[in-house]
Structures are given as structure tokens and as C-alpha cells.
Design an enzyme around this catalytic site. Structure first.
Site, mmCIF file in Angstrom:
data_model
loop_
_atom_site.group_PDB
_atom_site.id
_atom_site.type_symbol
_atom_site.label_atom_id
_atom_site.label_comp_id
_atom_site.label_asym_id
_atom_site.label_seq_id
_atom_site.Cartn_x
_atom_site.Cartn_y
_atom_site.Cartn_z
ATOM 1 N N THR A 62 0.723 -1.368 0.042
ATOM 2 C CA THR A 62 -0.018 0.074 -0.139
ATOM 3 C C THR A 62 0.820 1.364 -0.120
ATOM 4 O OG1 THR A 62 -2.004 0.820 0.965
ATOM 5 C CG2 THR A 62 -0.407 -0.137 2.680
ATOM 6 N N LYS A 66 3.550 1.714 -4.033
ATOM 7 C CA LYS A 66 2.960 0.902 -4.907
ATOM 8 C C LYS A 66 3.492 1.133 -6.311
ATOM 9 C CE LYS A 66 -1.691 0.978 -3.304
ATOM 10 N NZ LYS A 66 -3.174 0.838 -3.471
ATOM 11 N N ASP A 103 -6.213 -3.373 -7.535
ATOM 12 C CA ASP A 103 -7.056 -2.257 -7.348
ATOM 13 C C ASP A 103 -7.974 -1.865 -8.530
ATOM 14 O OD1 ASP A 103 -5.821 -1.546 -5.047
ATOM 15 O OD2 ASP A 103 -4.082 -0.280 -5.965
ATOM 16 N N GLY A 128 -5.434 13.906 -6.458
ATOM 17 C CA GLY A 128 -4.161 12.969 -6.327
ATOM 18 C C GLY A 128 -3.399 12.190 -7.697
ATOM 19 N N ARG A 152 -1.047 17.849 -5.405
ATOM 20 C CA ARG A 152 -0.107 18.797 -4.413
ATOM 21 C C ARG A 152 1.227 19.079 -5.363
ATOM 22 N NH1 ARG A 152 1.910 16.701 1.197
ATOM 23 N NH2 ARG A 152 2.944 15.161 -0.381
HETATM 24 P P1 ATR Z 1 1.340 5.407 -4.080
HETATM 25 O O1 ATR Z 1 2.300 5.479 -5.156
HETATM 26 O O2 ATR Z 1 1.735 3.972 -3.066
HETATM 27 O O3 ATR Z 1 -0.066 5.386 -4.424
HETATM 28 P P2 ATR Z 1 2.094 8.103 -3.560
HETATM 29 O O4 ATR Z 1 2.569 8.105 -4.694
HETATM 30 O O5 ATR Z 1 3.004 8.395 -2.210
HETATM 31 O O6 ATR Z 1 1.860 6.735 -2.937
HETATM 32 O O7 ATR Z 1 0.601 8.842 -3.407
HETATM 33 C C1 ATR Z 1 0.079 9.475 -2.409
HETATM 34 C C2 ATR Z 1 -0.795 10.467 -2.979
HETATM 35 O O8 ATR Z 1 -1.331 11.383 -1.844
HETATM 36 C C3 ATR Z 1 -0.157 11.513 -3.632
HETATM 37 O O9 ATR Z 1 -0.923 11.948 -4.640
HETATM 38 C C4 ATR Z 1 0.293 12.475 -2.742
HETATM 39 O O10 ATR Z 1 0.814 13.836 -3.327
HETATM 40 P P3 ATR Z 1 2.027 14.292 -3.901
HETATM 41 O O11 ATR Z 1 2.224 13.866 -5.016
HETATM 42 O O12 ATR Z 1 2.114 15.667 -3.675
HETATM 43 O O13 ATR Z 1 3.097 13.757 -2.843
HETATM 44 C C5 ATR Z 1 -0.814 12.882 -2.054
HETATM 45 N N1 ATR Z 1 -0.660 13.249 -0.779
HETATM 46 C C6 ATR Z 1 0.068 12.772 0.393
HETATM 47 N N2 ATR Z 1 0.070 13.371 1.423
HETATM 48 C C7 ATR Z 1 -0.502 14.808 1.070
HETATM 49 C C8 ATR Z 1 -0.823 15.957 1.607
HETATM 50 N N3 ATR Z 1 -0.658 15.989 2.951
HETATM 51 N N4 ATR Z 1 -1.596 16.932 0.914
HETATM 52 C C9 ATR Z 1 -1.879 16.586 -0.197
HETATM 53 N N5 ATR Z 1 -1.781 15.357 -1.076
HETATM 54 C C10 ATR Z 1 -1.257 14.601 -0.372
#
Ligand code: ATR
Length: 274
Positions: A62, A66, A103, A128, A152
């Protein structure tokens, strides 16, 4: 002993052990156990080795690994290849560890209608751009009228869009973080914001106050009502959490590992409400 794991960071929220251990017991899989552990990025290689050496019978991946797990694997299934996102590890041959993506399947079967019907002509707003975003986008990228993405880190949203051929990319629009498209039918939170209580995305969705039919879908299932969903409910919008998607992806992983196709019955659904 057959040991299964879900790994991530954070991991406390994960209810995967509850579901998988329920099925392990129900189907009488002796000497099997499913646990969750928080891991750091440098631990990923060791996890893959343990699958290769039969120390682990299967692993769920998770957030936030990923995508990061992919270079360590020997191959990917079709969905994982398309989305470049892996949530399941499976040993497929003597020495080969494959990354699977359940997923996409989980997301598709979380709706009562097929994606091509569910999304036909719809405008979808995705919050996201992580691994799970690319998994779910396959479900509706062709059927939808328009797809808005905000992240973000804007660059990641741009990279996501760049993965698509021009014919598809032209209906994907990147929105600046904090802004909204004026109209849309479905808003999906794919970020990890909301896993911890009281976390807020910091996006103001008041613009949809008079659009009661807009569905706010949070892929998070624990807590079962994030602030994103709570605010939407109070505004009068429709809401849906990630419970069904979670159960369906778990089911698909369990089937790949054990060959058993478990039931999503009332009892297993109730396990997520406790
Ligand atoms: P995975 O690849 O396992 O799905 P990830 O790439 O870290 O994990 O995805 C997490 C998502 O949550 C990303 O869109 C991340 O935004 P960033 O690309 O800017 O990191 C988002 N995310 C996590 N914490 C956040 C926060 N505090 N505010 C806004 N977006 C957040």
C-alpha cells in the site's frame, strides 16, 4: 507456516489483516497468518527476497510503495503494467516474483454498473496522482467525457497525463492544487489525506453546493467517513467510501495466492464497520 503481509507507511489504518485472516479461518487454511508491518523504502528489497525464498507466501503493497516496488520485481501483470502500480506480490515461478494490480478490478467492481456505462459522458475530478490514481483511471479514461486531475505536486499529475496517447490526453486537464472545475459529476479522493483523523485536503468544494448529484468518492475506507466525505454529506452531495473497492481488491489478491474465490458476505462487510 504460510505468512502473508501488507506493507506500507503509515499502516496502522489497514484492515487487510482483519479481512484476510477472516477468510483464512473460514476456508480452513491451516498454518496461515496475515499481518501488517510498517516498512521503510530500504526494506522493500528484503521483502521481495522473502517472497522469492518462500519466507512469505504473499504480500499486499500500500501507500507509498505501489510504484517504488516495481524496479525490484521480475515481472508485472497486465493491469500493473498499464498503471505502473502494484498492490500484490505473487511468486509465479521458481525464482520469479511478479507484481499484480488488483486495485483496478476492485475499483471497477465497487460500482453496480460496468465502468463503460457508469462513466459514459461523465466529467470526473481526481484529487491525487499517486499509484492508485493510475490504477483507477483505466476504468473510466475512455468512457468519460472529461477528466480533471489535481495533485499537490503538479509534476506528478503532468506525468500521469503524459502516459496517455494524445487522443486520450486531450480530455485530461490539470487543475492547480486548491482549485476546482466549475462542473463535474464525480470527485474522487485518491490521496492519503484523511487516513489520519482530522486531516483536511484544504480544497474548498463549496462550488458544488447546489449540485446535489455530484458523487464524492473517497478511496479511503478507514475511517469510514473522512472529512472529505463528511463535508460532502453536509453540503448535500452524494458520498461513497472505499470499503467495496477495498474488499474487492482483497478478494482478488486472496484468490491469486490461494486459488480460493472468497465470498463478500454480510459478515465480512460488517468486519469493516467495527
Ligand atoms: P502510491 O504510489 O503508493 O500510491 P504516493 O505516490 O505517495 O503513493 O501517493 C500518495 C498521494 O497522496 C499523492 O498524490 C500525494 O501527493 P504528492 O504527489 O504531492 O506527494 C498525496 N498526498 C499525500 N500527502 C498529502 C498531503 N498532505 N497533501 C496533499 N496530498 C498528499
Amino acid at each position: 507456516m504460510k505468512k502473508y503481509l501488507v506493507i506500507g507507511n503509515p499502516i496502522k489504518h489497514s484492515l487487510s489483516p482483519r479481512i484476510h485472516n477472516y477468510w483464512i479461518k473460514k476456508y480452513n487454511l491451516k498454518d496461515s497468518v496475515y499481518e501488517k508491518i510498517k516498512v521503510e523504502e530500504e526494506d522493500l528489497e528484503g521483502i521481495v527476497s522473502q517472497v522469492r525464498n518462500d519466507k512469505l507466501a504473499g504480500v499486499n503493497i500500500t501507500l507509498p510503495y505501489k510504484k517504488k516496488i516495481i524496479p525490484l520485481l521480475d515481472g508485472l501483470d497486465e493491469y500493473a503494467t498499464q498503471s505502473q502500480s502494484v498492490n500484490t506480490l505473487l511468486k509465479v515461478d521458481q525464482n520469479m516474483v511478479f507484481g499484480l494490480n488488483t486495485d483496478t478490478l476492485g475499483f471497477n467492481s465497487s460500482f453496480s454498473e460496468k465502468p463503460e456505462i457508469q462513466y459514459a459522458g461523465k466529467d470526473v475530478f481526481i484529487i491525487g496522482a499517486g499509484g492508485v490514481t493510475s490504477s483507477i483511471m483505466f476504468s473510466f479514461v475512455l468512457a468519460a467525457n472529461k477528466i480533471y486531475i489535481t495533485n499537490r505536486t503538479r509534476k506528478k499529475a503532468e506525468q500521469l497525463k503524459d502516459n496517455y496517447p494524445n487522443s486520450v490526453a486531450k480530455k485530461i486537464e490539470i487543475i492547480s492544487w486548491g482549485e476546482n472545475p466549475k462542473v463535474c459529476d464525480l470527485v474522487i479522493n485518491t490521496t492519503s489525506v484523511g487516513l489520519k483523523n482530522n486531516e483536511h485536503l484544504g480544497i474548498d468544494f463549496k462550488v458544488y453546493k447546489d449540485s446535489k448529484n455530484v458523487l464524492f468518492y473517497d478511496l479511503i475506507y478507514n475511517p469510514n467517513e473522512t472529512n472529505f466525505l463528511r463535508d460532502a454529506r453536509l453540503r448535500g452531495n452524494k458520498t461513497k467510501n472505499g470499503k467495496m473497492m477495498f474488499l474487492k481488491q482483497a478478494l482478488a489478491s486472496f484468490e491469486k495466492w490461494t486459488g480460493i474465490n472468497p465470498q463478500v458476505d454480510e459478515e465480512v462487510i460488517k468486519l469493516l464497520d467495527k
